[in-house]
Design an enzyme around this catalytic site. Structure first.
Site, PDB file in Angstrom:
ATOM      1  CE  LYS A 133      -4.304   0.953   2.472  1.00  0.00           C
ATOM      2  NZ  LYS A 133      -5.123   1.160   1.158  1.00  0.00           N
TER       3      LYS A 133
HETATM    4  N1  PMP Z   1      -7.055  -2.486  -3.303  1.00  0.00           N
HETATM    5  C1  PMP Z   1      -6.834  -1.323  -3.134  1.00  0.00           C
HETATM    6  C2  PMP Z   1      -6.234  -0.725  -4.112  1.00  0.00           C
HETATM    7  C3  PMP Z   1      -6.789  -0.884  -1.807  1.00  0.00           C
HETATM    8  O1  PMP Z   1      -6.552   0.608  -1.794  1.00  0.00           O
HETATM    9  C4  PMP Z   1      -7.653  -1.505  -0.649  1.00  0.00           C
HETATM   10  C5  PMP Z   1      -7.919  -0.554   0.575  1.00  0.00           C
HETATM   11  N2  PMP Z   1      -6.922  -0.898   1.343  1.00  0.00           N
HETATM   12  C6  PMP Z   1      -8.066  -2.709  -1.136  1.00  0.00           C
HETATM   13  C7  PMP Z   1      -7.679  -3.198  -2.232  1.00  0.00           C
HETATM   14  C8  PMP Z   1      -8.652  -3.568  -0.010  1.00  0.00           C
HETATM   15  O2  PMP Z   1      -8.020  -3.902   0.874  1.00  0.00           O
HETATM   16  P1  PMP Z   1      -8.509  -3.987   2.562  1.00  0.00           P
HETATM   17  O3  PMP Z   1      -9.388  -5.051   2.463  1.00  0.00           O
HETATM   18  O4  PMP Z   1      -6.998  -4.395   3.268  1.00  0.00           O
HETATM   19  O5  PMP Z   1      -8.895  -2.702   2.975  1.00  0.00           O
END
Ligand code: PMP
Length: 324
Positions: free
Chosen positions: A157
């Site tokens: 991220k």
């Molecule tokens: N893909 C992206 C690009 C994201 O920014 C997120 C949000 N964090 C997700 C998927 C979903 O991840 P998570 O379920 O861990 O929030």
């Protein structure tokens, strides 16, 4: 948005207004940071705030920092503990969002990752819906390609990578859509701007593989566990063509911010019958009970902020089985 009262910064909790960075901060100029997005849910029944899967979020956060060759001097357990401290100090008694950030904090010019000071911060604030579309979102397939593992790894991220999501989101909204799905460099479905994508195709629940330029979402993992355990179906991870989005019976998004949102139209074509599908609706119900601590089986995903968990909950082998 109301600003938080406090911030965790490099081991201390400070007034938010004292936790500042300068204009030359490396990460601000070059996108050399990584972050997490965690939700905490208020339970009126129990008078308790539950952080959802903080350990898993912090493990991924530290993995993202390793992709940037950053040395974060805290473990996932340390960060989860400091988060509880911050939430108590902030006194939050409603649904909220938590933003941990690790970033190259040196005020200097020069694009690189090595030899630079880094910082870690966490803030938390009240938060409702990110995209309020329980009746179903209308998505477009973006003309922007998703960044890939050899460009900026979407598995991390990484702050700089979010320019890619921002380009896609703004173009989608300017064209009247709620959000966009991006294709990867091979032309296969990757993910939406801040969430993972699931389809129901010929009765099978499918999602792109973790090697298809997606973030390894914690909600994605949660949905897979719920589909397998509660619906008794496997989640199939495979490459997905864009036209499968048009032919799917159901499409939904899963992410911490969006939670679980049905997608009922893609590029003006109805998905299935054009209303949220039965599997999506079932997963949504199970998910929202789980995150508020209402389902004993998934209680270990919910970290209480104001009270320690009961010993029986901590020790239960059945709950150990649903961890991870
Ligand atoms: N893909 C992206 C690009 C994201 O920014 C997120 C949000 N964090 C997700 C998927 C979903 O991840 P998570 O379920 O861990 O929030």
């Amino acid at each position: 948005m109301a600003l938080p009262k406090f911030a965790f910064l490099d081991g201390r909790i400070l007034p938010y207004s004292d936790a500042k960075v300068g204009l030359l901060t490396h990460a601000l100029n070059y996108g050399t940071g990584c972050f997490a997005g965690i939700r905490a849910y208020w339970s009126a029944d129990e008078n308790e705030l539950f952080v959802f899967r903080p350990h898993d979020h912090f493990v991924r956060f530290l993995e993202s920092s390793r992709l940037l060759a950053m040395q974060v001097p805290f473990s996932a357990e340390d960060l989860a503990g400091r988060l509880v401290e911050l939430l108590r100090k902030e006194g939050l008694r409603e649904d909220c969002y938590i933003r941990p950030l690790a970033f190259l904090s040196e005020e200097t010019i020069g694009v690189r990752l090595h030899g630079l000071k880094s910082s870690v911060s966490i803030v938390a604030f009240p938060f409702g819906k990110y995209l309020d579309r329980p009746e179903g979102a209308h998505l477009t397939i973006s003309s922007w390609r998703r960044i890939d593992d050899n460009v900026i790894p979407p598995r991390g991220k990484i702050t700089g990578g979010y320019a890619n999501s921002a380009l896609a989101k703004t173009d989608a909204q300017n064209a009247g859509f709620d959000d966009a799905i991006l294709l990867d460099s091979q032309g296969k479905v990757s993910e939406a701007t801040v969430s993972n994508v699931f389809l129901v195709r010929r009765g099978e629940v499918v999602t792109p593989r973790t090697t298809d330029s997606v973030l390894e979402g914690i909600t994605r993992r949660t949905v897979a566990a719920l589909v397998e355990r509660e619906l008794g179906r496997p989640v199939v991870e495979r490459a997905i063509d864009r036209t499968e989005l048009f032919l799917a019976e159901e499409v939904f998004l899963a992410g911490t911010g969006v939670e679980i949102i049905p997608v009922t139209r893609v590029d003006h074509r109805p998905v299935g019958s054009g209303v949220p599908g039965p599997i999506t609706e079932q997963i949504r119900r199970i998910f929202f009970d789980a995150v508020r601590g209402k389902t004993p089986r998934y209680r270990s995903w919910c970290e209480p902020v104001y009270a320690r968990p009961a010993a029986a909950v901590e020790a239960s082998p059945a709950l150990e089985a649903v961890r991870g």
